[in-house]
Scaffold this motif. Structure first.
Motif, short mmCIF file in Angstrom:
data_model
loop_
_atom_site.label_atom_id
_atom_site.label_comp_id
_atom_site.label_asym_id
_atom_site.label_seq_id
_atom_site.Cartn_x
_atom_site.Cartn_y
_atom_site.Cartn_z
N THR A 89 0.84 -1.20 0.00
CA THR A 89 0.00 0.00 0.00
C THR A 89 0.87 1.25 0.00
O THR A 89 1.85 1.33 0.76
N ILE A 90 0.50 2.20 -0.83
CA ILE A 90 1.24 3.46 -0.92
C ILE A 90 1.27 4.14 0.46
O ILE A 90 0.26 4.19 1.17
N ASP A 91 2.46 4.62 0.83
CA ASP A 91 2.70 5.37 2.08
C ASP A 91 2.56 4.52 3.34
O ASP A 91 2.51 5.06 4.45
N GLN A 92 2.54 3.20 3.18
CA GLN A 92 2.42 2.30 4.33
C GLN A 92 3.75 1.57 4.55
O GLN A 92 4.19 0.83 3.67
N PRO A 93 4.45 1.77 5.69
CA PRO A 93 5.69 1.04 5.94
C PRO A 93 5.47 -0.46 5.76
O PRO A 93 4.52 -1.02 6.32
N THR A 94 6.33 -1.10 4.98
CA THR A 94 6.08 -2.47 4.53
C THR A 94 7.25 -3.38 4.85
O THR A 94 8.41 -3.03 4.60
N HIS A 95 6.95 -4.56 5.39
CA HIS A 95 7.93 -5.57 5.73
C HIS A 95 7.56 -6.87 5.01
O HIS A 95 6.45 -7.02 4.51
N ILE A 96 8.49 -7.82 5.00
CA ILE A 96 8.20 -9.17 4.50
C ILE A 96 8.43 -10.15 5.64
O ILE A 96 9.49 -10.13 6.28
N GLY A 134 11.05 -27.32 14.67
CA GLY A 134 10.11 -26.20 14.77
C GLY A 134 10.31 -25.17 13.68
O GLY A 134 10.87 -25.46 12.62
N SER A 135 9.89 -23.94 13.96
CA SER A 135 9.99 -22.89 12.95
C SER A 135 10.13 -21.53 13.64
O SER A 135 9.79 -21.38 14.82
N THR A 136 10.61 -20.56 12.89
CA THR A 136 10.78 -19.18 13.35
C THR A 136 10.32 -18.24 12.26
O THR A 136 10.63 -18.45 11.08
N VAL A 137 9.56 -17.21 12.64
CA VAL A 137 9.13 -16.19 11.67
C VAL A 137 10.16 -15.06 11.68
O VAL A 137 10.43 -14.47 12.73
N PHE A 138 10.73 -14.78 10.53
CA PHE A 138 11.71 -13.71 10.36
C PHE A 138 11.03 -12.50 9.74
O PHE A 138 10.23 -12.63 8.81
N ILE A 139 11.34 -11.33 10.25
CA ILE A 139 10.84 -10.08 9.67
C ILE A 139 11.98 -9.44 8.89
O ILE A 139 13.03 -9.11 9.44
N CYS A 140 11.76 -9.29 7.59
CA CYS A 140 12.78 -8.77 6.69
C CYS A 140 12.45 -7.32 6.33
O CYS A 140 11.28 -7.00 6.06
N ASP A 141 13.46 -6.48 6.31
CA ASP A 141 13.26 -5.06 6.05
C ASP A 141 14.32 -4.52 5.10
O ASP A 141 15.41 -5.09 4.96
N THR A 142 13.99 -3.41 4.47
CA THR A 142 14.98 -2.60 3.78
C THR A 142 15.56 -1.63 4.80
O THR A 142 15.08 -1.55 5.93
N ASP A 143 16.60 -0.90 4.41
CA ASP A 143 17.19 0.10 5.30
C ASP A 143 17.32 1.42 4.54
O ASP A 143 18.14 1.54 3.64
N PRO A 144 16.48 2.41 4.85
CA PRO A 144 15.42 2.41 5.88
C PRO A 144 14.22 1.57 5.45
O PRO A 144 14.18 1.09 4.31
N VAL A 145 13.27 1.39 6.37
CA VAL A 145 12.07 0.61 6.08
C VAL A 145 11.38 1.16 4.83
O VAL A 145 11.23 2.37 4.67
N TRP A 146 10.97 0.25 3.96
CA TRP A 146 10.36 0.64 2.69
C TRP A 146 8.96 1.21 2.89
O TRP A 146 8.10 0.57 3.51
#
Length: 334
Positions: free
Chosen positions: A52-59, A107-119
């Motif tokens: 979404t436009i103007d919404q900080p976005t992570h994966i 088991g499993s782990t959820v990773f939060i991936c980001d750009t720098d700065p946050v996209w």
């Protein structure tokens, strides 16, 4: 398959927050529940499949461990591509990287991936994404800075293999809303064609395969995509603890149902034939990304609440899918 880390194709599909049938040993993944380019361990946050436009976005990427020992110092890299078909080579449009974390044994782990700065997507960023729809590819590995014999490795300037390498995964789903008043008019949607990096095959074709579920219910991947849309809500059916999906309309809720009659298709891509299934060759010096368009004609009796699904892909002359396919959902609204 070598190694313990993997990005599960169907984690959480059968039971929320629980492993599915994928144990990391089945590559290539041949099931259509989900098809491999609809990996359920990968999603945008927020939006699932839509930025979404103007919404900080992570994966967010869930990494699983099939081994009996904890996997330490794991890192995930992910890439946001304009949605399309063919050979996608990182870095794509945006590169996202996680911090280091451990993945527990079994088991499993959820990773939060980001750009720098946050996209924070702009309208220019999303100009070729059909309203922000994403194609995401992810890769997990152990850091060689902290592990003497690390599993997996970073992807640098080479094609990925999300259906051949258990450490990689891809989510490439588009949903298109069409108003009933114009559903009889041919619908156009844009995507990107990524030509093959390997030219050992000389002829190619593009095909679109209608997905006829032959059931009254959608698969959990489709449900998750739909329920993330504005104007769609889940409801309890009361049958075996099941649930359904409603489209909220001015006349009240309308249950969303799988369409059984297939649409028809035509290509609008420069240098490629309009007819699906027609063989073609890529010209020498062609671009790495080709702006493409498909014309979809829904059945004449397409009703409000009907969902028309198809898979789009490019195939080599040996019958193999070139790179990634794309799963497309067309929902008829009021």
């Amino acid at each position: 398959m070598t190694g313990n880390l993997f990005i599960s194709m169907d984690f959480g599909l059968n039971t929320p927050e629980q492993p599915g049938t994928d144990d990391g040993t089945q590559r290539p993944w041949t099931s259509d529940k989900p098809v491999w380019y609809s990996n359920n361990s990968i999603r945008l946050d927020p939006g699932v499949d839509i930025a979404t436009i103007d919404q900080p976005t992570h994966i967010k990427v869930r990494v699983s461990n099939k081994g009996a020992q904890v996997m330490e110092y794991v890192i995930v890299e992910a890439w946001f591509f304009n949605p399309g078909i063919g050979d996608m080579t990182p870095p794509g449009f945006q590169t996202f990287v996680s911090g280091l974390a451990d993945v527990p044994a079994g088991g499993s782990t959820v990773f939060i991936c980001d750009t720098d700065p946050v996209w924070v997507p702009s309208d220019t960023d999303l100009a070729k994404t059909n309203g922000g729809h994403a194609c995401i590819i992810a890769n997990c590995y152990q850091s060689d800075e902290f592990v003497a014999d690390p599993e997996g490795s970073s992807v640098v300037d080479r094609p990925v293999a999300p259906n051949g390498d258990q450490h990689q995964g891809q989510r490439n789903i588009q949903i298109i809303k069409v108003q009933k008043a114009v559903a009889s008019v041919p619908q156009r949607f844009s995507y990107t064609t990524y030509p093959p990096t390997d030219f050992s095959h000389h002829e190619y074709l593009v095909s679109a395969t209608h997905v006829n579920p032959r059931i009254e219910r959608f698969d959990p991947t489709t449900e998750a995509v739909l329920v993330s849309q504005e104007g769609v809500e889940a409801f309890e059916t009361g049958v075996n603890g099941g649930s359904g999906l409603n489209l909220i309309t001015s006349g009240g809720p309308v249950e969303i149902r799988p369409a059984t009659d297939p649409p028809t298709f035509e290509l609008r891509t420069e240098g490629l034939p309009r007819e699906l299934g027609a063989r073609f060759r890529f010209e020498e010096g062609r671009a790495d990304q080709i702006d493409s368009e498909m014309v979809v004609q829904l059945p004449p009796d397409a009703e409000v609440g009907s969902l028309h699904s198809f898979d789009l892909g490019m195939w080599a002359d040996n019958g193999e899918l070139v790179g990634s396919g794309m799963h497309v959902l067309v929902l008829v609204t009021e």
